[in-house]
Design a protein around this motif. Structure first.
Motif, PDB file in Angstrom:
ATOM      1  N   MET A   1      42.783  42.754  29.617  1.00 39.48           N
ATOM      2  CA  MET A   1      41.615  42.459  30.392  1.00 39.48           C
ATOM      3  C   MET A   1      41.675  41.217  31.305  1.00 39.48           C
ATOM      4  O   MET A   1      40.833  41.223  32.294  1.00 39.48           O
ATOM      5  N   ALA A   2      42.735  40.662  31.448  1.00 46.56           N
ATOM      6  CA  ALA A   2      42.834  39.289  32.167  1.00 46.56           C
ATOM      7  C   ALA A   2      42.706  39.625  33.729  1.00 46.56           C
ATOM      8  O   ALA A   2      42.144  38.811  34.510  1.00 46.56           O
TER       9      ALA A   2
ATOM     10  N   TYR B   1      40.794  41.690  35.054  1.00 48.31           N
ATOM     11  CA  TYR B   1      39.479  41.936  35.305  1.00 48.31           C
ATOM     12  C   TYR B   1      38.320  40.592  35.469  1.00 48.31           C
ATOM     13  O   TYR B   1      37.297  40.639  35.635  1.00 48.31           O
ATOM     14  N   ARG B   2      39.084  39.568  34.973  1.00 48.84           N
ATOM     15  CA  ARG B   2      38.424  38.290  34.754  1.00 48.84           C
ATOM     16  C   ARG B   2      37.715  37.780  35.937  1.00 48.84           C
ATOM     17  O   ARG B   2      38.154  37.514  37.073  1.00 48.84           O
ATOM     18  N   LEU B   3      36.405  37.626  35.575  1.00 47.09           N
ATOM     19  CA  LEU B   3      35.455  37.066  36.990  1.00 47.09           C
ATOM     20  C   LEU B   3      34.928  35.983  36.724  1.00 47.09           C
ATOM     21  O   LEU B   3      34.477  35.484  35.394  1.00 47.09           O
ATOM     22  N   SER B   4      34.798  34.896  37.602  1.00 44.14           N
ATOM     23  CA  SER B   4      33.936  33.744  37.024  1.00 44.14           C
ATOM     24  C   SER B   4      32.777  33.639  37.990  1.00 44.14           C
ATOM     25  O   SER B   4      31.877  32.780  37.732  1.00 44.14           O
ATOM     26  N   ASP B   5      32.542  34.813  38.668  1.00 44.24           N
ATOM     27  CA  ASP B   5      30.960  34.892  39.116  1.00 44.24           C
ATOM     28  C   ASP B   5      30.938  36.285  39.739  1.00 44.24           C
ATOM     29  O   ASP B   5      31.647  37.040  40.139  1.00 44.24           O
TER      30      ASP B   5
ATOM     31  N   LYS C   1      34.127  47.247  32.953  1.00 44.91           N
ATOM     32  CA  LYS C   1      34.918  46.482  32.111  1.00 44.91           C
ATOM     33  C   LYS C   1      35.101  44.980  32.964  1.00 44.91           C
ATOM     34  O   LYS C   1      35.414  43.902  32.299  1.00 44.91           O
ATOM     35  N   GLU C   2      34.627  44.758  34.100  1.00 47.42           N
ATOM     36  CA  GLU C   2      34.480  43.750  35.023  1.00 47.42           C
ATOM     37  C   GLU C   2      33.554  42.820  34.368  1.00 47.42           C
ATOM     38  O   GLU C   2      33.616  41.595  34.006  1.00 47.42           O
ATOM     39  N   LEU C   3      32.128  43.528  34.242  1.00 44.84           N
ATOM     40  CA  LEU C   3      31.346  42.726  33.674  1.00 44.84           C
ATOM     41  C   LEU C   3      31.339  42.292  32.251  1.00 44.84           C
ATOM     42  O   LEU C   3      31.065  41.121  31.853  1.00 44.84           O
ATOM     43  N   ASP C   4      31.927  43.177  31.521  1.00 40.25           N
ATOM     44  CA  ASP C   4      32.332  42.741  30.205  1.00 40.25           C
ATOM     45  C   ASP C   4      33.119  41.595  30.169  1.00 40.25           C
ATOM     46  O   ASP C   4      32.952  40.490  29.399  1.00 40.25           O
TER      47      ASP C   4
ATOM     48  N   PHE D   1      28.409  48.666  28.043  1.00 40.33           N
ATOM     49  CA  PHE D   1      29.799  48.452  27.945  1.00 40.33           C
ATOM     50  C   PHE D   1      30.584  49.704  27.368  1.00 40.33           C
ATOM     51  O   PHE D   1      31.726  49.680  26.874  1.00 40.33           O
ATOM     52  N   THR D   2      29.884  50.801  27.077  1.00 33.41           N
ATOM     53  CA  THR D   2      30.436  52.107  26.433  1.00 33.41           C
ATOM     54  C   THR D   2      31.288  52.957  27.305  1.00 33.41           C
ATOM     55  O   THR D   2      32.080  53.765  26.814  1.00 33.41           O
TER      56      THR D   2
END
Length: 79
Positions: free
Chosen positions: A1-2, A4-8, A18-21, A40-41
């Motif tokens: 999931m890396a 999709y990693r968001l810092s903001d 999945k981005e919010l997760d 997150f479902t």
């Protein structure tokens, strides 16, 4: 999931669950959703960030007092 990693996240933009997760998993924030516990479902479902706050008040069941928690809070809605 890396990937999709968001810092903001930004108000007015849409994000997949999945981005919010990933954002929630790596950032000390609170996310409030209009679809209860189903945020997150469905990883591909999109949500719009509609507002943000610097914190919130919380009632303590221990002493009956209300405390302001200085914790970034986001409100999201299903798109």
């Amino acid at each position: 999931m890396a990937e999709y990693r968001l810092s903001d996240v930004e108000v007015g933009k849409n994000y997949k669950a999945k981005e919010l997760d990933s954002f929630v998993s790596t950032t000390d924030v609170v996310v409030l959703s209009n679809n209860e516990s189903q945020l997150f479902t469905e990883p591909e479902r999109e949500y719009k960030v509609v507002d943000t706050f610097e914190g919130f008040f919380e009632h303590s069941s221990d002493d009956g007092e209300k405390y302001f928690r200085n914790k970034k809070t986001y409100i999201v809605e299903k798109v």
